[in-house]
Design a protein around this motif. Structure first.
Motif, mmCIF file in Angstrom:
data_model
loop_
_atom_site.group_PDB
_atom_site.id
_atom_site.type_symbol
_atom_site.label_atom_id
_atom_site.label_comp_id
_atom_site.label_asym_id
_atom_site.label_seq_id
_atom_site.Cartn_x
_atom_site.Cartn_y
_atom_site.Cartn_z
ATOM 1 N N VAL A 68 36.350 55.171 37.329
ATOM 2 C CA VAL A 68 36.795 56.565 37.388
ATOM 3 C C VAL A 68 35.824 57.419 36.582
ATOM 4 C CG1 VAL A 68 39.251 56.024 37.689
ATOM 5 C CG2 VAL A 68 38.309 56.244 35.371
ATOM 6 N N GLY A 69 35.981 58.722 36.668
ATOM 7 C CA GLY A 69 35.172 59.626 35.877
ATOM 8 C C GLY A 69 35.698 59.730 34.450
ATOM 9 N N ASP A 70 34.845 60.185 33.568
ATOM 10 C CA ASP A 70 35.269 60.428 32.188
ATOM 11 C C ASP A 70 35.830 61.847 32.125
ATOM 12 O OD1 ASP A 70 35.735 60.291 29.526
ATOM 13 O OD2 ASP A 70 33.623 60.276 28.902
ATOM 14 N N ASP A 71 36.974 62.039 32.775
ATOM 15 C CA ASP A 71 37.581 63.352 32.897
ATOM 16 C C ASP A 71 39.097 63.232 32.781
ATOM 17 O OD1 ASP A 71 38.283 62.251 35.399
ATOM 18 O OD2 ASP A 71 36.640 63.266 36.439
ATOM 19 N N ASP A 72 39.789 64.352 32.907
ATOM 20 C CA ASP A 72 41.246 64.343 32.731
ATOM 21 C C ASP A 72 41.937 63.450 33.754
ATOM 22 O OD1 ASP A 72 41.018 66.047 30.596
ATOM 23 O OD2 ASP A 72 41.531 67.859 31.720
ATOM 24 N N PHE A 73 41.487 63.524 35.015
ATOM 25 C CA PHE A 73 42.098 62.684 36.051
ATOM 26 C C PHE A 73 41.886 61.204 35.745
ATOM 27 C CE2 PHE A 73 42.091 65.954 39.774
ATOM 28 C CZ PHE A 73 43.225 66.539 39.241
ATOM 29 N N LEU A 89 41.471 46.932 30.920
ATOM 30 C CA LEU A 89 40.262 46.687 30.138
ATOM 31 C C LEU A 89 39.004 46.850 30.983
ATOM 32 C CD1 LEU A 89 38.942 45.694 27.488
ATOM 33 C CD2 LEU A 89 39.252 43.346 28.322
ATOM 34 N N PHE A 90 39.107 46.523 32.289
ATOM 35 C CA PHE A 90 37.932 46.561 33.156
ATOM 36 C C PHE A 90 37.931 47.767 34.099
ATOM 37 C CE2 PHE A 90 38.615 42.084 32.004
ATOM 38 C CZ PHE A 90 37.445 41.890 31.289
ATOM 39 N N VAL A 91 38.676 48.800 33.728
ATOM 40 C CA VAL A 91 38.555 50.093 34.409
ATOM 41 C C VAL A 91 37.595 50.939 33.578
ATOM 42 C CG1 VAL A 91 39.729 52.167 35.198
ATOM 43 C CG2 VAL A 91 40.883 49.957 35.358
ATOM 44 N N LYS A 92 36.457 51.239 34.160
ATOM 45 C CA LYS A 92 35.392 51.927 33.429
ATOM 46 C C LYS A 92 35.444 53.426 33.693
ATOM 47 C CE LYS A 92 30.313 52.146 33.227
ATOM 48 N NZ LYS A 92 29.050 51.588 33.804
ATOM 49 N N GLN A 93 35.256 54.213 32.624
ATOM 50 C CA GLN A 93 35.109 55.660 32.758
ATOM 51 C C GLN A 93 33.632 56.014 32.637
ATOM 52 O OE1 GLN A 93 38.451 56.995 29.922
ATOM 53 N NE2 GLN A 93 38.468 58.554 31.533
ATOM 54 N N ASP A 94 33.085 56.609 33.693
ATOM 55 C CA ASP A 94 31.661 56.947 33.754
ATOM 56 C C ASP A 94 31.488 58.456 33.602
ATOM 57 O OD1 ASP A 94 29.012 57.409 34.379
ATOM 58 O OD2 ASP A 94 28.976 56.064 36.102
ATOM 59 N N PRO A 117 35.777 61.221 47.449
ATOM 60 C CA PRO A 117 35.692 59.854 46.910
ATOM 61 C C PRO A 117 35.377 59.790 45.429
ATOM 62 C CG PRO A 117 34.509 60.037 48.986
ATOM 63 C CD PRO A 117 34.837 61.435 48.555
ATOM 64 N N GLY A 118 34.498 60.658 44.958
ATOM 65 C CA GLY A 118 34.135 60.612 43.551
ATOM 66 C C GLY A 118 33.584 59.261 43.143
ATOM 67 N N ALA A 119 34.082 58.741 42.021
ATOM 68 C CA ALA A 119 33.530 57.517 41.432
ATOM 69 C C ALA A 119 33.665 56.305 42.343
ATOM 70 C CB ALA A 119 34.205 57.242 40.091
ATOM 71 N N MET A 120 34.685 56.302 43.207
ATOM 72 C CA MET A 120 34.890 55.118 44.042
ATOM 73 C C MET A 120 33.704 54.844 44.968
ATOM 74 S SD MET A 120 37.635 56.275 46.997
ATOM 75 C CE MET A 120 38.743 57.199 45.942
ATOM 76 N N LEU A 146 36.257 53.136 52.148
ATOM 77 C CA LEU A 146 36.077 54.251 51.227
ATOM 78 C C LEU A 146 35.121 53.902 50.095
ATOM 79 C CD1 LEU A 146 39.677 55.732 50.786
ATOM 80 C CD2 LEU A 146 37.730 56.804 51.917
ATOM 81 N N GLN A 147 34.725 52.633 50.036
ATOM 82 C CA GLN A 147 33.895 52.159 48.929
ATOM 83 C C GLN A 147 32.652 51.470 49.478
ATOM 84 O OE1 GLN A 147 36.717 50.540 45.605
ATOM 85 N NE2 GLN A 147 37.666 50.008 47.548
ATOM 86 N N PRO A 148 31.600 52.228 49.745
ATOM 87 C CA PRO A 148 30.405 51.625 50.357
ATOM 88 C C PRO A 148 29.805 50.505 49.523
ATOM 89 C CG PRO A 148 29.976 53.869 49.590
ATOM 90 C CD PRO A 148 31.452 53.677 49.545
#
Length: 325
Positions: A68-73, A89-94, A117-120, A146-148
């Motif tokens: 996911v993004g390093d944002d509020d969502f 633990l393995f959900v990364k915020q980029d 799609p954003g980070a996905m 949705l995830q190339p």
């Protein structure tokens, strides 16, 4: 490590986004015209997250690997997963990414969706640590189109899971580009369960009916294909015979969003408990139907006890095992 001693019952690898649901509209949008929605809900979305949330609350020890993004969502998604008892633990915020969002407009029983799609879109096998496949019994993947990055690395991810003794299920979900460019024959030789809905399966199988598609792949693959057919139940093939398990009909559905993912949750939960195929499908039909009693994909299934309560009140089921006899 023995499968029974692993940290998680299952690992979910997949997309994460928020859902913006607009309800009570008089008509779908038209160019240069503004429409009014009577209600709005912002909730945890994505096939993978709905599946993970519901199976975790049924009682399965669940870990999630995603981006996911390093944002509020992104922060909201992680907090919500944790509230549902999911290991993140393995959900990364980029910080270089934005978290995805799906806008859903519902008009009666129809819906229109647009996804950012954003980070996905950047998520791939390189974001999945090697050790996570040694810590879970089962791997579930959703929304490959949705995830190339996941689609490109799909065989690599599956092979890694199988080499670590995991069973694997995949729900392909719809292809927004309608190209359906995966090597389905090859994939079905390496996974355990393939869980499309009817429309997706007919596109992938290139047949006119579900029965034709199931027979096309029967004996040519090691995977069990279970096709979700909405109010018609779910179909699979066993002993060279196509079987359909009837749906549990909710005559007053609030929302069908996430019903297929909720089916997957019930199905895989029963599989992890060691139940035979028919009973897994039946319980999946039940959890899929119960999902439609509340808005959004994660509101209705709050625990196994709540599922049993709704089954009793709504479907007059006093013994959960009686539905498979």
């Amino acid at each position: 490590m023995a499968l029974s001693n692993r940290k998680w019952d299952l690992l979910v690898v997949g997309e994460l986004n928020m859902d913006l649901i607009l309800d009570e509209v008089e008509s779908f949008p038209e160019l240069e015209k503004e429409k009014i929605a009577g209600d709005m809900n912002l909730t945890l979305g994505s096939s993978s997250a709905i599946f993970a949330s519901n199976i975790a609350r049924l009682g399965a020890r669940t870990g999630f690997c995603g981006l996911v993004g390093d944002d509020d969502f992104g922060t909201q998604i992680i907090n919500q997963l944790q509230d549902f008892g999911i290991e993140t633990l393995f959900v990364k915020q980029d910080p270089q990414q934005k978290t995805g969002l799906t806008a859903i407009i519902r008009l009666g029983n129809e819906r229109a969706m647009i996804t950012f799609p954003g980070a996905m879109a950047s998520f791939s096998a390189s974001d999945i640590p090697e050790r996570v496949c040694r810590e879970a019994r089962h791997l579930h993947i959703s929304s490959i189109f949705l995830q190339p990055g996941i689609r490109q690395d799909l065989q690599k991810i599956v092979n890694r899971a199988k080499s670590n003794g995991m069973t694997v299920s995949i729900d392909p979900q719809w292809d927004p580009k309608e190209q359906w460019n995966i090597d389905l024959d090859k994939l079905l030789h390496h996974i355990d369960f393939f869980l499309p809905n009817e429309a997706e399966f007919l596109q992938l199988a290139a047949t006119e009916t579900v029965e034709q598609g199931l027979k096309k792949f029967y004996k040519e693959t090691s995977a069990t294909i279970v096709v979700k057919c909405g109010t018609e139940g779910a179909a699979f093939i066993e002993d060279n015979k196509v079987q359909t398990i009837p749906a549990f009909i909710n005559n007053d559905p609030v929302d069908a969003i996430g019903a297929g993912d909720s089916f997957n949750a019930g199905f895989i939960f029963r599989f992890l408990q060691g139940y035979p195929l028919e009973e897994c499908v039946t319980f999946g039909n039940l959890t899929g139907s119960i999902s439609t009693t509340q808005a959004g994909g994660t509101a209705a299934i709050t625990s196994l006890g709540e599922v049993l309560r709704i089954a009793k009140d709504k479907y007059s089921i006093t013994d959960i095992d009686e539905i498979t006899r």
